[in-house]
Design an enzyme around this catalytic site. Structure first.
Site, short mmCIF file in Angstrom:
data_model
loop_
_atom_site.label_atom_id
_atom_site.label_comp_id
_atom_site.label_asym_id
_atom_site.label_seq_id
_atom_site.Cartn_x
_atom_site.Cartn_y
_atom_site.Cartn_z
N HIS A 124 -13.03 -13.36 -6.59
CA HIS A 124 -12.52 -14.52 -5.86
C HIS A 124 -13.67 -15.33 -5.27
O HIS A 124 -14.64 -14.77 -4.74
CB HIS A 124 -11.58 -14.07 -4.73
CG HIS A 124 -10.23 -13.66 -5.20
ND1 HIS A 124 -9.17 -14.52 -5.30
CD2 HIS A 124 -9.77 -12.46 -5.64
CE1 HIS A 124 -8.10 -13.89 -5.75
NE2 HIS A 124 -8.44 -12.63 -5.97
N GLY A 153 -10.59 8.83 -15.02
CA GLY A 153 -9.50 8.25 -14.23
C GLY A 153 -9.94 7.73 -12.87
O GLY A 153 -10.89 8.21 -12.27
N THR A 176 -21.18 -0.65 -10.87
CA THR A 176 -21.60 -1.97 -10.41
C THR A 176 -22.71 -2.58 -11.25
O THR A 176 -23.05 -3.74 -11.06
CB THR A 176 -22.08 -1.91 -8.95
OG1 THR A 176 -23.20 -1.01 -8.87
CG2 THR A 176 -20.97 -1.39 -8.03
N LYS A 177 -23.29 -1.78 -12.16
CA LYS A 177 -24.37 -2.30 -13.01
C LYS A 177 -24.26 -1.68 -14.39
O LYS A 177 -23.53 -0.70 -14.60
CB LYS A 177 -25.73 -2.01 -12.39
CG LYS A 177 -26.04 -0.54 -12.18
CD LYS A 177 -27.39 -0.36 -11.49
CE LYS A 177 -27.72 1.10 -11.28
NZ LYS A 177 -29.02 1.28 -10.60
N ARG A 191 -24.28 6.30 -10.61
CA ARG A 191 -25.69 6.45 -10.97
C ARG A 191 -25.80 7.40 -12.15
O ARG A 191 -24.88 8.17 -12.44
CB ARG A 191 -26.49 7.00 -9.78
CG ARG A 191 -26.07 8.36 -9.30
CD ARG A 191 -26.87 8.80 -8.08
NE ARG A 191 -26.49 10.13 -7.63
CZ ARG A 191 -27.01 11.27 -8.10
NH1 ARG A 191 -27.94 11.22 -9.05
NH2 ARG A 191 -26.63 12.44 -7.63
N LYS A 194 -26.84 12.22 -16.56
CA LYS A 194 -27.46 12.78 -17.75
C LYS A 194 -27.66 11.69 -18.80
O LYS A 194 -26.97 10.68 -18.81
CB LYS A 194 -26.59 13.89 -18.36
CG LYS A 194 -26.53 15.17 -17.55
CD LYS A 194 -25.72 16.24 -18.30
CE LYS A 194 -25.68 17.55 -17.53
NZ LYS A 194 -24.93 18.60 -18.27
#
Length: 206
Positions: A124, A153, A176-177, A191, A194
Site C-alpha cells: 500500500h 506452511g 524479505t529478500k 536467513r 543450508k
C-alpha cells in the site's frame, strides 16, 4: 492496445471508478456475481489436467492474467487476486488450502506452496499523511518462484522477492529478500540455513 486503454482510464478517473464499481463491490475486492459467472471462464487460462477447486476464492481483474499450468491444482480455501498484476502458475504445481496469492506473481513448475502461506506482490502507498492509507492505492513488484521450490506452511513471501531453483522455505518464515538456488532458508526474517555443495554432493550448513 492494453496500454492505451490503461492510459485512457488513468486520464478519466470517474470512468475508471465507474467500471471498477461495476466489476467489484465498491469497498471490497469481491468480484460481482455476474463477472464470476460469465466473464471468468474467458479470462482464466487452464492447461490440460489442471484443477481449480470450487471453493477457491478468485478476485480477478479482467485486464490481468490467471494462468494455471498442466496438472497444477488450486485447493479449496485459497485466495487468488490478480488485481494489480498477472498470476502465472507453472506445471505440476500445488497451491494448498488457505494460501493467498496477490499478483503480480510468477510461480514455476513442480512447486508446492504450503497451507496458509501468503505471496504478496503488492504494497500500500502511504507517503501522503493527509490521506488515509487505504485511500492511497497500491503498487506491485513481481514475486518470482523458480522451478522445484517447496514453501513451508504459514510463510510470507514479500513483494519483489525471487526464490531460486530447488530451494526450500521453512514453515512460518518471512522472506524479505531473494533466495539463491539450492538454498534452505528459515526464520523471521528468513536467513540461509543450508546450501547444496555440488563438489561435496551434499547439503552443508551456512
Amino acid at each position: 492496445m492494453k496500454e492505451r486503454i490503461k492510459t485512457y482510464l488513468q486520464e478519466n478517473p470517474k470512468l475508471k471508478q465507474f467500471l471498477l464499481d461495476l466489476w467489484a463491490h465498491p469497498y471490497s475486492a469481491r468480484t460481482r456475481w455476474w463477472a464470476r459467472a460469465f466473464v471468468y471462464p474467458f479470462i482464466i487460462k487452464r492447461a490440460e489436467g489442471s484443477i481449480l477447486r470450487r471453493k477457491a476464492r478468485l478476485d480477478l481483474n479482467f485486464a490481468n492474467k490467471l494462468v494455471i499450468g498442466r496438472k497444477s491444482i488450486i485447493e479449496d480455501g485459497a485466495i487468488i487476486n490478480n488485481g494489480i498484476g498477472d498470476i502465472i502458475i507453472g506445471n505440476n504445481t500445488m497451491i494448498t488450502s488457505r494460501v493467498m496469492i496477490l499478483g503480480p506473481v510468477n510461480i514455476g513448475h513442480n512447486v508446492v506452496v504450503g497451507i496458509g502461506t501468503q505471496l504478496v506482490g503488492l504494497t500500500h502507498n502511504y507517503e501522503d499523511v493527509d490521506i488515509p492509507i487505504n485511500k492511497q492505492g497500491v503498487k506491485g513488484t513481481q514475486i518470482n518462484i523458480s522451478n522445484d521450490v517447496w514453501i513451508g506452511g504459514n510463510s510470507v513471501i514479500l513483494q519483489g522477492v525471487s526464490i531460486g531453483t530447488h530451494s526450500l522455505v521453512g514453515a512460518g518464515s518471512v522472506v524479505t529478500k531473494d533466495v539463491e538456488p539450492y538454498t534452505i532458508v528459515a526464520g523471521n526474517p528468513a536467513r540461509e540455513i543450508k546450501k547444496y555443495d555440488f563438489d561435496l554432493k551434499e547439503w552443508v550448513k551456512v
